[in-house]
Design an enzyme around this catalytic site. Sequence first.
Site, PDB file in Angstrom:
ATOM      1  N   SER A 113       0.861  -1.176   0.000  1.00  0.00           N
ATOM      2  CA  SER A 113       0.000   0.000   0.000  1.00  0.00           C
ATOM      3  C   SER A 113       0.893   1.220   0.000  1.00  0.00           C
ATOM      4  O   SER A 113       2.109   1.107  -0.021  1.00  0.00           O
ATOM      5  CB  SER A 113      -0.910   0.017   1.228  1.00  0.00           C
ATOM      6  N   ARG A 125      -0.714  -3.269  -7.086  1.00  0.00           N
ATOM      7  CA  ARG A 125      -1.848  -4.009  -6.494  1.00  0.00           C
ATOM      8  C   ARG A 125      -3.149  -3.312  -6.846  1.00  0.00           C
ATOM      9  O   ARG A 125      -3.206  -2.086  -6.935  1.00  0.00           O
ATOM     10  CB  ARG A 125      -1.688  -4.044  -4.971  1.00  0.00           C
ATOM     11  N   THR A 129      -6.592   0.958   5.781  1.00  0.00           N
ATOM     12  CA  THR A 129      -6.057   0.072   6.812  1.00  0.00           C
ATOM     13  C   THR A 129      -6.833   0.197   8.111  1.00  0.00           C
ATOM     14  O   THR A 129      -7.112  -0.804   8.791  1.00  0.00           O
ATOM     15  CB  THR A 129      -4.568   0.365   7.047  1.00  0.00           C
ATOM     16  N   CYS A 189      -0.509  -5.221 -17.617  1.00  0.00           N
ATOM     17  CA  CYS A 189       0.095  -6.033 -16.572  1.00  0.00           C
ATOM     18  C   CYS A 189       1.387  -5.387 -16.079  1.00  0.00           C
ATOM     19  O   CYS A 189       2.274  -5.082 -16.880  1.00  0.00           O
ATOM     20  CB  CYS A 189       0.379  -7.440 -17.082  1.00  0.00           C
ATOM     21  N   CYS A 237       4.381 -13.244 -11.994  1.00  0.00           N
ATOM     22  CA  CYS A 237       3.164 -12.682 -11.401  1.00  0.00           C
ATOM     23  C   CYS A 237       3.420 -12.147  -9.998  1.00  0.00           C
ATOM     24  O   CYS A 237       3.963 -12.851  -9.137  1.00  0.00           O
ATOM     25  CB  CYS A 237       2.079 -13.751 -11.372  1.00  0.00           C
ATOM     26  N   CYS A 250      -1.133  -9.055  -8.316  1.00  0.00           N
ATOM     27  CA  CYS A 250      -1.796  -7.748  -8.225  1.00  0.00           C
ATOM     28  C   CYS A 250      -3.279  -7.835  -8.548  1.00  0.00           C
ATOM     29  O   CYS A 250      -4.041  -6.955  -8.182  1.00  0.00           O
ATOM     30  CB  CYS A 250      -1.112  -6.743  -9.146  1.00  0.00           C
ATOM     31  N   CYS A 287      -5.298  -8.401 -14.030  1.00  0.00           N
ATOM     32  CA  CYS A 287      -5.829  -9.170 -15.162  1.00  0.00           C
ATOM     33  C   CYS A 287      -7.223  -9.696 -14.850  1.00  0.00           C
ATOM     34  O   CYS A 287      -8.113  -9.694 -15.708  1.00  0.00           O
ATOM     35  CB  CYS A 287      -4.886 -10.304 -15.521  1.00  0.00           C
TER      36      CYS A 287
END
Length: 611
Positions: free
Chosen positions: A83, A331, A367, A539, A579, A582, A585
């Site tokens: 984050s 992310r 959070t 991506c 990968c 995140c 896709c």
Amino acid sequence: MLRATTSRLLPRSCTRAFQTSARRLDDAEVERVSDDVDVCIVGGGPAGLSAAIRLKQLEQERGRELRVVVVEKGGEIGSHVLSGAVIEPRALNELIPDWSSRQGHPLTQPATSSAMRYFTERRSFPIPHPPQMNNTGNYIVSLSQYTAWLGTIAEDLGVELYPGFAGASLVYTADGHGVAGVQLNDVGVDRKGSRKDSFEPGMEFRAKVTLLAEGARGSLTKTAVRRFQLAKDVDPQTYGFGVKEVWRVDPSQYRPGEVVHTMGWPLGLQTYGGGWVYHMAEGLVSLGLVIGLDYANPYLSPYRELQRMKHHPYFAELLSGDSTRVAYGARVLNEGGLQSVPKLHFPGGALIGCSAGFVNVAKIKGTHNAMKTGMLAAEAAYDAIAALGENNDAAADMGAYERAYKDSWVYKDLHEVRNLRPSFNTRLGVLGGIAYSGIDSLFLKGRTPWTFRNSRTVDALHTRRAAESTPIDYPPPQPPLSTDLMTALALTGTNHAEDQPAHLRVRTEDDELSETAQRRAEHVRVNVGEYAGLLGRACPAGVYEYVADEDGSCAQEGWDGKKLVINAQVCSSVCAMNCIHCKLCDVKVPTQDIQWTVPEGGGGPKYSEWI
């Protein structure tokens, strides 16, 4: 399902060796180790750990012992957490009132200022920011480091932590009407689905209460939402996508505690998003860009937008001199707000944290809400388990959690800002959203008789076809300020076992079967022919490529001489080694046919304490 007895698992540093003594394998069926616990929490992030800590606090306060297990797909607690991050400590103050006196806590850099700037291509100027973005009393942290610290507190209280163990599927009650726990992922299976010599079946944790704390777009959460129709009365969830770097900047540019958010360039007036700059502790600066995944232009690349942004004079000066990039990551994050929060409970369990979508988009924070919902769910779970008594066949009723959420400050937090993000989805675009959100946040403060609806269309379907869009001419990388994607990806520490089943496949949402050549060919036809191969640009880890099938070996699963390659593996033998989990896709592909499932536990990024 066959059951086998097993001793309690070794905490934290355990291996899978405990499974081997109890398994009995044959070609027809696999006997899985099954272990009974009171609460199984899937996901070792702030929400899951807060729930675990609160459960153990209740155990101490009320005297009823509970066995609490947290399974986490990352190899270490915190290694898959990413984050910004500026944390509002409200929930932490409630959960651990004496946190500031505890040795080694990571909240060492308070926010000292808050500002917002609007960027043109060569200039920037200050603009008012909503009062919700005031960061007085907040802290700039590495969320990965913060999560690891929460993990030590949970473990000290007796929570069993199992990093490197991925929750692969839900276990259901005998009647199928409730959830009775979680099955972990098998290991030692090759890419063709055959057992290797190292095969070990994933065990089951049979739980009275199962809490899903997987973060945005979790795979088990998707299953629970679909099976129990948790989202039938709410708007579709919408998402943003954050691309982030951490730099150790030249001392002349370091201003500890400074918080800056940006709008405008490099994004156009029809694309929602903005940047951030957070001056962390120890000379580090977190910077990045969040882009709403309802963006229309298939030629857009979030990674390259961030690289372009860094060449703005503001960033070029910030990163000048003796500055070095030390971390990179990306992310998806929930942006739907109150209108998209699903029903939170189902028989035997509940959704907590970003699995349900409690991000306050106006604050650019989630959070505090994630932690608080974990605490509320823990309190409901403790009482629900007590109500079950010795009835081990019934599914615990977590309805009290839903009621507690609606009476909590989390609900009020989201209700006040419920109209701000949807206001950007008008024909007036970003400027109209800025105008409305300014009026609402400064004067109305959510006290309106109306609630704007999020689009009834998922983010992927906002994408225009390539024929209706203008290609984006991104400048080439200019190191060290900007680099190619693979150079940045090396900073994530990503690794997957190569010979394992694909965890990214081309298949429909409700289809549990493996992908077929015909489905893959249709994917290529639509995504290349109509959307210019969007995933190849979008991506942030270079997993997807649409390339020429030069020898025709993949003709059955290609289209017009093109084939889909996932991480440069041939045809459908894929494992997506790049990968970084995140989930972009899974959200954005126009055909909505990329399905993300967990790889072997421990695979994926290894985000450092800097990120």
